[in-house]
Design a protein around this motif. Structure first.
Motif, PDB file in Angstrom:
ATOM      1  N   ALA A  70       5.153 -20.527  12.685  1.00  0.00           N
ATOM      2  CA  ALA A  70       5.632 -20.801  12.015  1.00  0.00           C
ATOM      3  C   ALA A  70       4.526 -22.632  11.689  1.00  0.00           C
ATOM      4  CB  ALA A  70       6.650 -21.132  11.393  1.00  0.00           C
ATOM      5  N   PRO A  71       4.632 -22.861  12.078  1.00  0.00           N
ATOM      6  CA  PRO A  71       3.027 -24.465  12.413  1.00  0.00           C
ATOM      7  C   PRO A  71       2.207 -23.791  11.293  1.00  0.00           C
ATOM      8  CG  PRO A  71       4.766 -24.481  13.328  1.00  0.00           C
ATOM      9  CD  PRO A  71       4.850 -23.039  13.855  1.00  0.00           C
ATOM     10  N   GLU A  72       1.958 -22.697  12.333  1.00  0.00           N
ATOM     11  CA  GLU A  72       0.109 -22.589  12.508  1.00  0.00           C
ATOM     12  C   GLU A  72      -0.005 -21.516  11.040  1.00  0.00           C
ATOM     13  OE1 GLU A  72       1.140 -23.804  15.520  1.00  0.00           O
ATOM     14  OE2 GLU A  72       2.137 -22.094  15.543  1.00  0.00           O
ATOM     15  N   ARG A  73       0.934 -20.973  10.578  1.00  0.00           N
ATOM     16  CA  ARG A  73       0.660 -20.370   9.111  1.00  0.00           C
ATOM     17  C   ARG A  73       0.572 -18.682   9.692  1.00  0.00           C
ATOM     18  NH1 ARG A  73       0.406 -24.996   7.444  1.00  0.00           N
ATOM     19  NH2 ARG A  73       1.426 -25.292   5.350  1.00  0.00           N
ATOM     20  N   LEU A  74       1.114 -18.526  11.199  1.00  0.00           N
ATOM     21  CA  LEU A  74       1.005 -17.284  12.014  1.00  0.00           C
ATOM     22  C   LEU A  74       1.128 -15.644  11.069  1.00  0.00           C
ATOM     23  CD1 LEU A  74      -0.326 -15.058  14.246  1.00  0.00           C
ATOM     24  CD2 LEU A  74       2.526 -15.172  14.529  1.00  0.00           C
ATOM     25  N   LEU A  75       1.530 -15.466  10.150  1.00  0.00           N
ATOM     26  CA  LEU A  75       1.462 -14.204   9.313  1.00  0.00           C
ATOM     27  C   LEU A  75       1.503 -15.327   7.391  1.00  0.00           C
ATOM     28  CD1 LEU A  75       5.093 -13.760   8.888  1.00  0.00           C
ATOM     29  CD2 LEU A  75       3.090 -11.975   9.788  1.00  0.00           C
ATOM     30  N   GLY A  76       0.073 -14.650   7.253  1.00  0.00           N
ATOM     31  CA  GLY A  76      -0.281 -14.971   5.745  1.00  0.00           C
ATOM     32  C   GLY A  76      -1.264 -14.464   4.847  1.00  0.00           C
ATOM     33  N   TYR A  77      -2.412 -14.627   5.689  1.00  0.00           N
ATOM     34  CA  TYR A  77      -4.015 -13.854   5.209  1.00  0.00           C
ATOM     35  C   TYR A  77      -3.641 -12.668   5.213  1.00  0.00           C
ATOM     36  CZ  TYR A  77      -8.047 -12.232   4.254  1.00  0.00           C
ATOM     37  OH  TYR A  77      -9.363 -12.209   2.864  1.00  0.00           O
ATOM     38  N   GLU A  78      -3.516 -11.454   5.774  1.00  0.00           N
ATOM     39  CA  GLU A  78      -2.665 -10.895   5.529  1.00  0.00           C
ATOM     40  C   GLU A  78      -1.880 -10.454   7.014  1.00  0.00           C
ATOM     41  OE1 GLU A  78      -6.294  -8.817   2.887  1.00  0.00           O
ATOM     42  OE2 GLU A  78      -6.211  -7.226   5.614  1.00  0.00           O
ATOM     43  N   CYS A  79      -0.580  -9.078   6.596  1.00  0.00           N
ATOM     44  CA  CYS A  79       0.192  -8.940   7.136  1.00  0.00           C
ATOM     45  C   CYS A  79       0.311  -7.548   7.025  1.00  0.00           C
ATOM     46  CB  CYS A  79       1.344  -9.397   8.007  1.00  0.00           C
ATOM     47  SG  CYS A  79       1.832 -10.388   5.991  1.00  0.00           S
ATOM     48  N   ASP A  80       1.033  -6.865   7.315  1.00  0.00           N
ATOM     49  CA  ASP A  80       2.116  -5.589   7.567  1.00  0.00           C
ATOM     50  C   ASP A  80       3.114  -5.283   7.871  1.00  0.00           C
ATOM     51  OD1 ASP A  80      -0.183  -4.864   7.109  1.00  0.00           O
ATOM     52  OD2 ASP A  80      -1.134  -4.138   9.240  1.00  0.00           O
ATOM     53  N   GLY A  81       4.020  -4.255   6.934  1.00  0.00           N
ATOM     54  CA  GLY A  81       5.257  -3.724   7.398  1.00  0.00           C
ATOM     55  C   GLY A  81       5.701  -2.224   7.513  1.00  0.00           C
ATOM     56  N   VAL A  82       6.879  -2.270   7.939  1.00  0.00           N
ATOM     57  CA  VAL A  82       7.686  -0.876   8.331  1.00  0.00           C
ATOM     58  C   VAL A  82       7.840  -0.548   6.917  1.00  0.00           C
ATOM     59  CG1 VAL A  82       9.236   0.591   9.171  1.00  0.00           C
ATOM     60  CG2 VAL A  82       8.195  -1.845  10.396  1.00  0.00           C
ATOM     61  N   VAL A  83       6.800   1.246   6.781  1.00  0.00           N
ATOM     62  CA  VAL A  83       7.178   1.348   5.520  1.00  0.00           C
ATOM     63  C   VAL A  83       8.218   2.845   6.034  1.00  0.00           C
ATOM     64  CG1 VAL A  83       5.629   3.248   3.892  1.00  0.00           C
ATOM     65  CG2 VAL A  83       5.275   1.387   5.517  1.00  0.00           C
ATOM     66  N   ILE A  84       9.640   3.003   4.697  1.00  0.00           N
ATOM     67  CA  ILE A  84      10.591   3.591   5.102  1.00  0.00           C
ATOM     68  C   ILE A  84       9.970   5.209   5.161  1.00  0.00           C
ATOM     69  CG2 ILE A  84      12.172   4.311   4.744  1.00  0.00           C
ATOM     70  CD1 ILE A  84      12.354   1.759   6.173  1.00  0.00           C
ATOM     71  N   GLY A  85      10.366   6.128   5.734  1.00  0.00           N
ATOM     72  CA  GLY A  85       9.667   7.566   5.206  1.00  0.00           C
ATOM     73  C   GLY A  85       8.588   7.729   5.832  1.00  0.00           C
ATOM     74  N   ILE A  86       7.652   6.926   6.241  1.00  0.00           N
ATOM     75  CA  ILE A  86       6.305   7.441   6.573  1.00  0.00           C
ATOM     76  C   ILE A  86       6.242   6.314   7.947  1.00  0.00           C
ATOM     77  CG2 ILE A  86       3.977   6.579   5.955  1.00  0.00           C
ATOM     78  CD1 ILE A  86       4.244   6.662   3.280  1.00  0.00           C
ATOM     79  N   SER A  87       6.612   5.374   8.632  1.00  0.00           N
ATOM     80  CA  SER A  87       6.502   4.998   9.597  1.00  0.00           C
ATOM     81  C   SER A  87       7.402   5.623  10.858  1.00  0.00           C
ATOM     82  CB  SER A  87       6.710   3.019   9.682  1.00  0.00           C
ATOM     83  OG  SER A  87       6.728   2.306   9.331  1.00  0.00           O
ATOM     84  N   PRO A  88       6.811   6.019  12.341  1.00  0.00           N
ATOM     85  CA  PRO A  88       6.808   6.635  12.763  1.00  0.00           C
ATOM     86  C   PRO A  88       8.786   6.453  13.395  1.00  0.00           C
ATOM     87  CG  PRO A  88       5.418   5.732  13.952  1.00  0.00           C
ATOM     88  CD  PRO A  88       5.319   5.539  12.838  1.00  0.00           C
ATOM     89  N   ALA A  89       9.589   7.560  13.663  1.00  0.00           N
ATOM     90  CA  ALA A  89      11.438   7.212  14.650  1.00  0.00           C
ATOM     91  C   ALA A  89      10.860   6.349  15.382  1.00  0.00           C
ATOM     92  CB  ALA A  89      11.752   8.372  14.541  1.00  0.00           C
ATOM     93  N   ASN A  90      10.056   7.065  16.574  1.00  0.00           N
ATOM     94  CA  ASN A  90      10.479   6.511  17.721  1.00  0.00           C
ATOM     95  C   ASN A  90       9.428   4.365  17.437  1.00  0.00           C
ATOM     96  OD1 ASN A  90       7.960   6.106  16.882  1.00  0.00           O
ATOM     97  ND2 ASN A  90       7.683   7.762  18.959  1.00  0.00           N
ATOM     98  N   LEU A  91       9.872   3.623  16.399  1.00  0.00           N
ATOM     99  CA  LEU A  91       9.706   2.293  16.493  1.00  0.00           C
ATOM    100  C   LEU A  91      10.390   1.589  16.878  1.00  0.00           C
ATOM    101  CD1 LEU A  91       7.058   0.993  13.441  1.00  0.00           C
ATOM    102  CD2 LEU A  91       9.440   0.531  13.594  1.00  0.00           C
ATOM    103  N   THR A  92      10.207   0.328  17.427  1.00  0.00           N
ATOM    104  CA  THR A  92      10.913  -0.599  17.029  1.00  0.00           C
ATOM    105  C   THR A  92      10.400  -1.486  16.557  1.00  0.00           C
ATOM    106  OG1 THR A  92      11.799   0.268  19.326  1.00  0.00           O
ATOM    107  CG2 THR A  92      12.377  -1.887  18.999  1.00  0.00           C
ATOM    108  N   VAL A  93      10.645  -2.800  15.807  1.00  0.00           N
ATOM    109  CA  VAL A  93      11.001  -3.894  14.911  1.00  0.00           C
ATOM    110  C   VAL A  93      11.145  -5.023  16.305  1.00  0.00           C
ATOM    111  CG1 VAL A  93      10.727  -4.797  13.373  1.00  0.00           C
ATOM    112  CG2 VAL A  93      11.310  -3.029  13.054  1.00  0.00           C
ATOM    113  N   LEU A  94      10.372  -5.286  16.419  1.00  0.00           N
ATOM    114  CA  LEU A  94      10.900  -6.835  17.425  1.00  0.00           C
ATOM    115  C   LEU A  94      10.567  -8.174  16.607  1.00  0.00           C
ATOM    116  CD1 LEU A  94       7.608  -5.847  19.532  1.00  0.00           C
ATOM    117  CD2 LEU A  94       9.771  -5.337  19.960  1.00  0.00           C
ATOM    118  N   ALA A  95       9.965  -8.350  15.404  1.00  0.00           N
ATOM    119  CA  ALA A  95       9.902  -9.759  14.974  1.00  0.00           C
ATOM    120  C   ALA A  95       9.917  -9.586  13.209  1.00  0.00           C
ATOM    121  CB  ALA A  95       9.406 -10.806  16.176  1.00  0.00           C
ATOM    122  N   HIS A  96      10.098  -9.804  12.102  1.00  0.00           N
ATOM    123  CA  HIS A  96       9.797  -9.777  10.769  1.00  0.00           C
ATOM    124  C   HIS A  96      10.031 -10.944  10.634  1.00  0.00           C
ATOM    125  CE1 HIS A  96      13.776 -10.276  10.306  1.00  0.00           C
ATOM    126  NE2 HIS A  96      14.742  -9.796  11.633  1.00  0.00           N
TER     127      HIS A  96
END
Length: 194
Positions: A70-96
Motif C-alpha cells: 500500500a505505501p508504494e501503491r502496488l496496485l494502480g496503473y493497471e491490475c487484473d482480476g479473476v473472471v468467474i466462469g473463464i479463469s481456470p478452476a485450478n486457480l488459487t487466489v493468494l491475495a486480493h
C-alpha cells in the motif's frame, strides 16, 4: 476482455491462460481534460493476503488479512482480476484488493494475485504492472515482501524446471531459461536491485 478504452474483445480473454484479466481488474490513470491528464495520484492500495500458509508467502511476515504494497501503491496503473466462469478452476487466489474510489476502469472490481497449477506446471501472476517497480526499489517498505515472494516463485519454478522431462537438457531454450532463473534467484538472494 476489455481494453483501456473499454472496447470489448468478445472472443478472447487472457484469463483462460493467465488466470486473471484486465476485464475484472482496472486502471488508475487520472482524469483527462482538453487532452491533458491531471489528478493522477493513485490511492495507497496494496494486496491483502488471502492464503498466508501457501508456499509463495514462506518467509514473509504476513498473515490473513494483512496488507502489503500500500505505501508504494502496488496496485494502480493497471491490475487484473479473476473472471468467474473463464479463469481456470485450478486457480488459487493468494491475495486480493477491492478497487474503489475513482478507478478509470474497474471501479468495484477485485484485483487478484494468483497461482495456477495446470498439470505438472505452475504459473504465478502478480496481476499488477507495478510489481517490478517495487522489486527494483530496495528502499521501499514493501520490498522485503515483494522480493521474498518473487524469490519463492523463482526458486519453485527452478525446481519445477529441473524436474521437467519436457525440456531436454541440451535444448538452448532450456539452458537460457534455466540460466535466467538462476541469475534472478541469485540477485534476489543478494537483495541486488535489477
Amino acid at each position: 476482455s476489455i481494453t483501456k478504452e473499454n472496447e470489448a474483445w468478445p472472443d478472447s480473454n487472457e484469463a483462460r491462460l493467465a488466470g486473471v484479466s484486465y476485464s475484472e481488474g482496472g486502471g488508475w490513470w487520472g482524469l483527462r481534460r482538453d487532452g491533458e491528464w491531471y489528478a493522477r495520484e493513485r490511492p495507497a492500495l496494496g494486496y491483502t493476503v488471502f492464503a498466508p500458509d501457501h508456499w509463495v508467502f514462506s518467509g514473509v511476515d504476513l498473515g490473513t488479512d494483512r496488507t502489503f504494497g500500500a505505501p508504494e501503491r502496488l496496485l494502480g496503473y493497471e491490475c487484473d482480476g479473476v473472471v468467474i466462469g473463464i479463469s481456470p478452476a485450478n486457480l488459487t487466489v493468494l491475495a486480493h484488493a477491492k478497487l474503489a474510489g475513482g478507478w478509470n476502469n474497474g471501479e468495484g472490481h477485485v484485483a487478484s494475485m494468483v497461482i495456477l497449477r495446470p498439470g505438472r506446471d505452475r504459473l504465478f501472476n502478480a496481476a499488477t504492472t507495478d510489481w517490478a517497480r517495487i522489486l527494483s526499489t530496495p528502499a521501499a517498505e514493501s520490498y522485503p515482501a515483494v522480493s521474498r515472494i518473487t524469490l519463492n516463485v523463482v526458486t519453485e519454478l527452478s525446481r519445477q524446471l529441473s524436474r521437467s522431462d519436457t525440456l531436454r537438457e541440451e535444448s538452448p531454450v532450456a539452458k537460457t531459461f534455466r540460466g535466467e532463473l538462476t541469475r534472478v534467484r541469485d540477485l534476489l538472494r543478494g537483495h541486488t536491485p535489477f
